[in-house]
Design an enzyme around this catalytic site. Sequence first.
Site, PDB file in Angstrom:
ATOM      1  CG  ASN A  26      -5.870 -11.208  23.160  1.00  0.00           C
ATOM      2  OD1 ASN A  26      -7.073 -10.995  23.344  1.00  0.00           O
ATOM      3  ND2 ASN A  26      -5.331 -12.411  23.299  1.00  0.00           N
ATOM      4  CE  LYS A  86      -4.260 -12.543  26.782  1.00  0.00           C
ATOM      5  NZ  LYS A  86      -3.246 -13.339  27.461  1.00  0.00           N
ATOM      6  CG  HIS A 146      -4.599 -16.567  22.661  1.00  0.00           C
ATOM      7  ND1 HIS A 146      -4.459 -17.056  23.944  1.00  0.00           N
ATOM      8  CD2 HIS A 146      -3.847 -15.448  22.591  1.00  0.00           C
ATOM      9  CE1 HIS A 146      -3.652 -16.246  24.614  1.00  0.00           C
ATOM     10  NE2 HIS A 146      -3.267 -15.268  23.822  1.00  0.00           N
ATOM     11  CD  GLU A 160      -5.024 -16.463  27.475  1.00  0.00           C
ATOM     12  OE1 GLU A 160      -5.948 -15.776  27.013  1.00  0.00           O
ATOM     13  OE2 GLU A 160      -3.970 -15.963  27.930  1.00  0.00           O
ATOM     14  CD  GLU A 196       0.284 -14.533  21.827  1.00  0.00           C
ATOM     15  OE1 GLU A 196       0.329 -13.331  22.081  1.00  0.00           O
ATOM     16  OE2 GLU A 196      -0.668 -15.257  22.185  1.00  0.00           O
ATOM     17  N   GLY A 215       1.339 -13.794  30.079  1.00  0.00           N
ATOM     18  CA  GLY A 215       0.765 -13.405  31.365  1.00  0.00           C
ATOM     19  C   GLY A 215       1.636 -13.744  32.559  1.00  0.00           C
ATOM     20  CB  SER A 273       5.528 -10.984  29.406  1.00  0.00           C
ATOM     21  OG  SER A 273       4.742 -11.877  30.177  1.00  0.00           O
TER      22      SER A 273
HETATM   23  P1  13P Z   1       0.456 -10.880  27.932  1.00  0.00           P
HETATM   24  O1  13P Z   1       0.986  -9.721  27.127  1.00  0.00           O
HETATM   25  O2  13P Z   1      -0.465 -10.473  29.035  1.00  0.00           O
HETATM   26  O3  13P Z   1       1.552 -11.809  28.375  1.00  0.00           O
HETATM   27  O4  13P Z   1      -0.460 -11.736  26.930  1.00  0.00           O
HETATM   28  C1  13P Z   1       0.049 -12.056  25.695  1.00  0.00           C
HETATM   29  C2  13P Z   1      -1.043 -12.639  24.896  1.00  0.00           C
HETATM   30  O5  13P Z   1      -1.544 -13.691  25.197  1.00  0.00           O
HETATM   31  C3  13P Z   1      -1.509 -11.882  23.734  1.00  0.00           C
HETATM   32  O6  13P Z   1      -2.358 -12.641  22.954  1.00  0.00           O
END
Ligand code: 13P
Length: 256
Positions: free
Chosen positions: A13, A15, A98, A100, A170, A176, A216
């Site tokens: 992803n 982002k 997601h 976010e 997740e 993150g 992560s």
């Molecule tokens: P990270 O791997 O940066 O923690 O992000 C995970 C994520 O949100 C994947 O969709």
Amino acid sequence: MKKELRKAIIAGNWKMNKTRPEAQQLINELKPIANGIGCEVVICVPFTSLAAAVEAVKDTGIKVGAQNVHFEANGAYTGEISAVMLKEIGAEYVIIGHSERRQYFGETDETVNKRTKAALAGGLIPIVCVGELLWEREANITEEVVSRQIKLAFAGIGAADAAKTVIAYEPVWAIGTGVTATNEQAQEACKLIRGRLEALYGKSVADSVTIQYGGSMNAQNAAELLAKEDVDGGLIGGASLKAADFGVIIKAATVG
Ligand code: 13P
């Protein structure tokens, strides 16, 4: 992973990262690494890089996905992109719900459900994201939260369609942050999700759905997480932006 039952899928992803030239460069670096690999590799890129990514992965096994989809096919929805449009451009996957999007853009369990239906109707594979907040884990309500998210995301979706989906567990506190769920926490939550699917759709659907862990996941911890029975892959943020790190993760999914 239980590869005899379900597909191992490692999805990046990206982002809101990478311009078109940057996307092309990262894909060029990924191509030799993903060549002949024994798992499904997906890159979910920004809308602006979809066309370039689809072109760049031609003749490789790498699949391209988007990071969101609107639930209507067309109409007066300024700024939105429909499943029809994603399909036409060559995307095969789409991330839905997601954290976010839930946190910053008002995504709810109801809109997750509508987007999942739209993706399926449009012939895309939805990667449906669920996961608890830190306070929810600390309050011991992870099971309740994740069960509710699954139930509502899949409301009104039949077994045949449910079998086509991918689910990403997740935990929001792990995204993150550099804090990864322990292997046991990831396994426990993925198993819980599979149990919810079994209650809704029966064992054969539950056994066949790929459930990823995300939060992560990196080159150091991927192999251990993927060794867990119900962790069938990963949804990778930060580490998917570096070809070498992403390469280690897809290799771990090949071996597992
Ligand atoms: P990270 O791997 O940066 O923690 O992000 C995970 C994520 O949100 C994947 O969709």
